[in-house]
Every structure is written in structure tokens, then in C-alpha cells.
Scaffold this active site. Sequence first.
Site, PDB file in Angstrom:
ATOM      1  N   HIS A 117       0.881  -1.192   0.000  1.00 24.51           N
ATOM      2  CA  HIS A 117       0.000   0.000   0.000  1.00 24.51           C
ATOM      3  C   HIS A 117       0.902   1.220   0.000  1.00 24.51           C
ATOM      4  CE1 HIS A 117      -3.758   2.251   1.505  1.00 24.51           C
ATOM      5  NE2 HIS A 117      -2.819   3.157   1.294  1.00 24.51           N
ATOM      6  N   HIS A 137       1.547   5.384  -1.651  1.00 28.07           N
ATOM      7  CA  HIS A 137       1.158   6.566  -2.438  1.00 28.07           C
ATOM      8  C   HIS A 137       2.411   7.172  -3.057  1.00 28.07           C
ATOM      9  CE1 HIS A 137      -2.940   6.702  -0.732  1.00 28.07           C
ATOM     10  NE2 HIS A 137      -2.351   6.179   0.321  1.00 28.07           N
ATOM     11  N   ASP A 166       1.527   2.572   3.524  1.00 31.19           N
ATOM     12  CA  ASP A 166       0.678   3.757   3.378  1.00 31.19           C
ATOM     13  C   ASP A 166       1.518   5.021   3.435  1.00 31.19           C
ATOM     14  OD1 ASP A 166      -1.604   5.185   2.921  1.00 31.19           O
ATOM     15  OD2 ASP A 166      -2.372   5.042   4.961  1.00 31.19           O
ATOM     16  N   HIS A 192      -4.469  -0.877   5.985  1.00 29.89           N
ATOM     17  CA  HIS A 192      -4.021  -0.077   7.129  1.00 29.89           C
ATOM     18  C   HIS A 192      -4.959  -0.201   8.336  1.00 29.89           C
ATOM     19  CE1 HIS A 192      -6.813   2.585   5.140  1.00 29.89           C
ATOM     20  NE2 HIS A 192      -5.946   3.057   4.285  1.00 29.89           N
ATOM     21  N   LYS A 203      -9.476  -0.700  -5.777  1.00 25.71           N
ATOM     22  CA  LYS A 203      -9.503  -0.051  -4.472  1.00 25.71           C
ATOM     23  C   LYS A 203     -10.865   0.554  -4.176  1.00 25.71           C
ATOM     24  CE  LYS A 203      -8.064   2.262  -0.838  1.00 25.71           C
ATOM     25  NZ  LYS A 203      -6.847   2.518  -0.088  1.00 25.71           N
ATOM     26  N   HIS A 211     -10.442   0.669   1.949  1.00 22.71           N
ATOM     27  CA  HIS A 211     -10.234   1.683   3.000  1.00 22.71           C
ATOM     28  C   HIS A 211     -11.422   1.546   3.956  1.00 22.71           C
ATOM     29  CE1 HIS A 211      -8.734   5.625   4.601  1.00 22.71           C
ATOM     30  NE2 HIS A 211      -9.911   5.504   5.184  1.00 22.71           N
TER      31      HIS A 211
END
Length: 348
Positions: A16, A18, A250, A177, A102, A139
Site C-alpha cells: 500500500h 502513495h 501507506d 491499514h 480499491k 479503505h
Amino acid sequence: MPSNSSLTIQQPDDWHLHLRDGDMLKSVLPETAKHFARAIIMPNLIPPVTTFDMAKAYHARILSALPAGMSFEPLMVLYLTEKTDVSDVERAYQSGLVKAVKLYPAGATTNSDSGVTDFDKIQPVLEKMAELGMPLCVHGEVVKHEVDIFDREAVFIDKVLDPIRRRNPELKVVMEHITTKQGAEYAREGGDNLAATITTHHLVINRNHLLVGGIKPHYYCLPVAKREEHRLALVEAATSGNTSYFLGTDSAPHLDGAKESACGCAGCFTATNTLSILAEVFDKEDKLENLEAFTSLNGPTFYGLPVNSKKITLTKAEPIEYPAKIETPDGDVTVFDPQMPLHWHVKI
Ligand code: NCD
Ligand code: ZN
């Protein structure tokens, strides 16, 4: 068994991550690629990566941002909306380039406005994904104003995730997460089609770190850090070696100006020092022998991918030095401060 001061493991992946786009992408990508072979790339760009064509274009931009001599495989993800086309998802998965879809509940976090409100509308996509064996990354927070922000994950499990899984028992789901003991328990008991990622920072901070002695914007992320009992449950889960858990950092870079603000945005940037932090956490628990399962084995097994062939060595010595900030052309990004010396050096 690892010795007390050296540990060699298969090269880790980040399930995960970004990376953003443009100059930010160029600035942060080497921080991940220097240690990790692959990463699941979050699609919450503006606009979000909602189609196979957009994922292909983003994949190409990531590879062209990679410095010469570095290798890294971006594992692409489609951002699920109520308009996602079933055949586009199928083509994307069968290409081998896109590994997951996602699910963001609309409004749950940074750039999630195009996410899902009516879960019935995504049912045809979920059915196709179950048939393909394609994982859904979730999420897991409800967004209702009346639900307290510290309860949003536990409520999501009961009210949204469990119904989705009962309706789609063959669907592979990654609870991303997780931040609560309820999340850790639900993942552990969910059988082979369920797993959870745990971030580096949620193993280190609780909500006191965020709020006591002044608000610390660089510890603000979503889902927000919870009470110490939840952090301890996450440490227990991550260090257990249980196949239900694997690393998803994350790592979420934001310019300092956007975080140190009257309305600071959510995200901790941990790519730079993640592996040294994790080794420290596992070492303190006397569970170094389970680090490889968490960082390098459980993730590929769940995604049905081969384990990396390269190995890395971690050695314990004088505390490592790392930059407090990563520079980008638009400003600095603060590196996560674990508030402890990190003794584990990483060698590829
Ligand atoms: C992420 C981001 O900045 O894109 N922020 C965060 O706090 N984790 C979004 C997310 O993964 O929720
Ligand atoms: Zn994220």
C-alpha cells in the site's frame, strides 16, 4: 534463526503506497525503490486512476520517473467508482499490469470524492472480481458524521465489510491499514480470502503521540492512530508471522505546507526509514524471525505472486542517519520521526 545483529531476508514489497505524480513522484519514488522490489500503487490521484487506460499511463509515468540503475515494479490498482465498467476491470486484470481494485467510501480520506456511496452499484464488479480471483483493497472507515472518528473502522467492519463479504464469500479482500484490535481480530478469523495490511507508523504511534503536548501534524494520518491498546494489538498481529497480515506502509507524502496548516492533510511519509523502523519494532518484541513473513512472504502469497528472488541484509550497529526531509521542487516532505534511534542498517 537470525543472529542478534544480522538478518538476511527475501527482498520486501510494499502492499500500500502513495507515489503521487509529476515532481513529487520523481522525488519520492527512489525512497521506496532503494529497498522495495514492488509496491501496490494507490490510485487516489486527481483525477483518480479509474480505468485500465489511466492505469497503463500512470504505470508508464512511474517507470519513466525511476532513476537509471534502479529497478522497481509498480503493481497498479483501479479506483472503484459507482460507474466502473466490469469489462474494463477484467481486461485490466488479465493484462497482468493491474493487480487489484480499491474501494474508498466517498469522502473517507485524501482525494476520495469519487468513491462509493451506494454499495449495491458495485456488486457486478465485485462478482466479476471474485470470479477472477482479483483482490479488493478496502479503505475501511465509515464516513457518517454521527460516527466518532476513532470508531469509524470498527463500525465499518460490522456495517459494511461484513455484509459485503457475506454477499461475496469468494471475493479476496485486503483490509488496508488496520488500526484497531477489532480489525486485527476480524482479519485473523476471516479465512484464506481475507488479509490485512498494517502500516509502519501505526506500529509506533498512538493518539497521544498525535495530540499530547501540542498537535503534531506529521503524525496525522487516516485512519487516525488509536489508543495504545490498539497499537499493541497491531504489534502483536504484525510480529506474529500469521499469514493474515502483511506490510502496507501507506507512505503518503504531502508538502510540509499542506500538513503544517490550519486544516492539515492526512498522511505520514515513511518510505525513507520504514525497514529500519520495522526491524527495531520486531527486535524489541524478540520476533525478528517473523519480519520476513510480514515484509516479504505473506503479501505475495495472498496476491498469488512469486516471492522476490533478491535478498536484503539488515545489520544492527550504531543508529542510522537519514534525512529529516526529502526535497521536492515545490517544497519539503517531512520524513516520519519514530522518536527512537534506529540501529538496523539495510543492505541490498
Ligand atoms: C492517504 C493520502 O494522503 O493519499 N492519507 C493517509 O492518511 N493515509 C490516503 C489514505 O490512504 O487514506
Ligand atoms: Zn493510503
